[in-house]
Design a protein around this motif. Sequence first.
Motif, PDB file in Angstrom:
ATOM      1  N   PHE A  95       0.825  -1.130  -0.029  1.00 42.72           N
ATOM      2  CA  PHE A  95       0.132   0.006   0.028  1.00 42.72           C
ATOM      3  C   PHE A  95       0.745   1.282   0.029  1.00 42.72           C
ATOM      4  O   PHE A  95       0.495   2.355  -0.307  1.00 42.72           O
ATOM      5  CB  PHE A  95      -1.007   0.048   1.075  1.00 42.72           C
ATOM      6  N   ARG A  96       2.203   1.195   0.029  1.00 42.25           N
ATOM      7  CA  ARG A  96       3.125   2.373   0.521  1.00 42.25           C
ATOM      8  C   ARG A  96       3.616   3.046  -1.097  1.00 42.25           C
ATOM      9  O   ARG A  96       4.111   3.674  -0.952  1.00 42.25           O
ATOM     10  CB  ARG A  96       4.296   1.933   1.216  1.00 42.25           C
ATOM     11  N   TRP A 258       2.562 -12.254   6.624  1.00 40.56           N
ATOM     12  CA  TRP A 258       3.464 -12.925   7.695  1.00 40.56           C
ATOM     13  C   TRP A 258       3.968 -11.714   8.635  1.00 40.56           C
ATOM     14  O   TRP A 258       4.267 -10.634   8.137  1.00 40.56           O
ATOM     15  CB  TRP A 258       4.577 -13.458   6.758  1.00 40.56           C
ATOM     16  N   VAL A 259       4.018 -11.936   9.954  1.00 40.82           N
ATOM     17  CA  VAL A 259       4.251 -10.853  10.862  1.00 40.82           C
ATOM     18  C   VAL A 259       5.014 -11.559  11.938  1.00 40.82           C
ATOM     19  O   VAL A 259       4.974 -12.583  12.224  1.00 40.82           O
ATOM     20  CB  VAL A 259       3.151 -10.129  11.767  1.00 40.82           C
ATOM     21  N   ARG A 260       6.071 -10.690  12.576  1.00 45.69           N
ATOM     22  CA  ARG A 260       6.953 -11.107  13.518  1.00 45.69           C
ATOM     23  C   ARG A 260       6.714 -10.067  14.656  1.00 45.69           C
ATOM     24  O   ARG A 260       7.447  -8.923  14.668  1.00 45.69           O
ATOM     25  CB  ARG A 260       8.205 -11.006  12.850  1.00 45.69           C
ATOM     26  N   PRO A 301       8.260  -0.092   8.589  1.00 46.00           N
ATOM     27  CA  PRO A 301       8.364  -0.026   7.220  1.00 46.00           C
ATOM     28  C   PRO A 301       8.328  -1.488   6.317  1.00 46.00           C
ATOM     29  O   PRO A 301       7.847  -1.409   5.211  1.00 46.00           O
ATOM     30  CB  PRO A 301       9.600   0.377   6.882  1.00 46.00           C
ATOM     31  N   GLN A 302       8.581  -2.415   6.949  1.00 44.96           N
ATOM     32  CA  GLN A 302       8.470  -3.886   6.288  1.00 44.96           C
ATOM     33  C   GLN A 302       7.274  -4.479   6.724  1.00 44.96           C
ATOM     34  O   GLN A 302       6.926  -5.498   6.411  1.00 44.96           O
ATOM     35  CB  GLN A 302       9.836  -4.766   6.654  1.00 44.96           C
ATOM     36  N   LYS A 303       6.477  -3.639   7.495  1.00 46.26           N
ATOM     37  CA  LYS A 303       4.991  -4.164   7.610  1.00 46.26           C
ATOM     38  C   LYS A 303       4.866  -5.322   8.478  1.00 46.26           C
ATOM     39  O   LYS A 303       4.196  -6.176   8.445  1.00 46.26           O
ATOM     40  CB  LYS A 303       4.090  -4.310   6.458  1.00 46.26           C
TER      41      LYS A 303
END
Length: 567
Positions: A95-96, A258-260, A301-303
């Motif tokens: 989206f950025r 994918w999130v951390r 920034p890397q979501k």
Amino acid sequence: MPIIKKLNSTVIDQIAAGEVVERPASVVKEMVENAIDAGATEIEVWIEDGGIRSIEVIDNGCGISKDQLHLSVESHATSKLGKSEDLEAIASLGFRGEALASIAAVSRFSITSWPKEQNRAASLKVTFGKKGDVLDAAGAYGTHIKVEDIFAELPARRKFLKKPGTEASHAISWAERLALAHIGIGFKFYSNKKMVFQCAASDSVDQRCAVFFGEKVARDMVFLKKKMPTISLEAKIGPPETARRNAKHVHLYLNGRWVRDARLLRAVREGVREFIPHQFYPVLFLSLEVPPSSVDVNVHPQKSEVRFREEGLVFGSIVRLLRKTLSEASWATRTAGSIGQEMKSNAVNTMGQPTFISQQQVLHSDSAKPITSFEDTLGTQNFLAVRNTFLFREVEGGVEIIDQHALHERVNLEELRKEIKEGDILIQPLLVPSLVELSRAEVLQLDERREDFLKIGVDVSAFGETTLAINGIPARLKRIDPESIVQDLLELLNQTSPLSPEQIQEEMLFSMSCRGAVMAGDTLSEDALRSLLKRGGDLPQDRTCAHGRPVRVFLSYEDLEKAFYRR
Ligand code: ADP
Ligand code: MG
């Protein structure tokens, strides 16, 4: 005097690239995400020399029209977001509008795209930020992007790249993470022209887990699926013996991303802590779907970090559902046997209760028999206490060994948790308050939280500037040393990342259950032993202790026969 000038757009993009493009793997991630957003059903990734020489991503998605192609590599240009309100509910992975611009600013970049509506493909080359012309080209429906010589003109960044093998493994990890969650899309990944993995668009979650975790692990994973009004949750959790000391095999997804996220990871740990050995992480795939408006993905920034609007609800559900699922997992109880054979079993007994399953170094027998409930034999049965630690008894189909400390710890935990939940924890006043010398700050710190501690059955108050009085402790925990409670409380209050009152309560529940339990080596009277077993029999789950170690281990006749070479 220094002169202030506006930076030109190439330099701006190269600076911005620092946030988005860390290494070839980030390029793979951004481009595969774009392909997913474009509705592709087949995605191919080709890397050479770990992506340092080249990265290609080919998809059959919607494509970009010829007249828009030059915009795709402009910074802050995106088709996924229009007005600022759209930021409130982001449904796409990107989206950025920064990725392609950043990648094109630091590499030899070419894009060829053919949307079905157009009669031929068009392409565009960008060389370290310098854009060429949009030209007609040959190609296939969809988009094909090639990124070569990443950072070649930016020596300061190039020197941070690792060996090709290391870069390749990062790139593969990202592709796997995305492929694991995007069932319905076929993936192929090649490194130096050799296939690394592929998965079919028609795969099920199980098939994807088999590709990425291995077939055996995937077979033993338990499945959890729950749809609630505002969240749905799907998970596959690997058995304890496959747990790792790091979270590498924990895959958390939020709306396909994918999130951390540290707090999400904490909720997961909380949910599995009683079933997975202390300080280990399970092999886990967990996918959360929430309405896009209830989460903010625009904080990193890397979501990869996120903020939930209703954090408590989301985390609470994760903890509860993981706990419930795991307490019903077939491998929540262990079988034992002789050396070196593998476990295999999802056996369920006639009552629908899961049966035992073997752990490492353990022989499994298909004849593993169900737990004999404690009550069945309580009155009469003889136990053999070995080293005042292990209790042996005969059960149907074999022998059961109980760890008295682990059982007591589990009994304490379940009973205390129930009392706390119902808000009627029984406090045992100490006849003579126990006095502890502490620093002024510590006394204040503890006195301030008095009310919170009362809820977990601990009654403390300041008794002087540097003295704390322990007036009462949970009545259930007859064996606990009151001072140890205070030490644990102080430790929890002074953690580097502060804990919420609920987290402190939960942590105390675990530590008090352990400290209040009989120890290995303690001699128990016959009566105490039988009463412990009786309380154990009444529990919703008595197969692991609070730290995820087994409470009972089962040795089948078959195991014994094998040990004596009778089979
Ligand atoms: P973002 O994904 O945040 O929108 P990007 O820089 O990654 O920004 O991509 C810019 C735009 O280029 C996207 O919004 C999309 O319209 C288009 N695009 C990029 N990759 C693809 C692709 N593989 N297929 C179709 N369109 C794409
Ligand atoms: Mg993108």
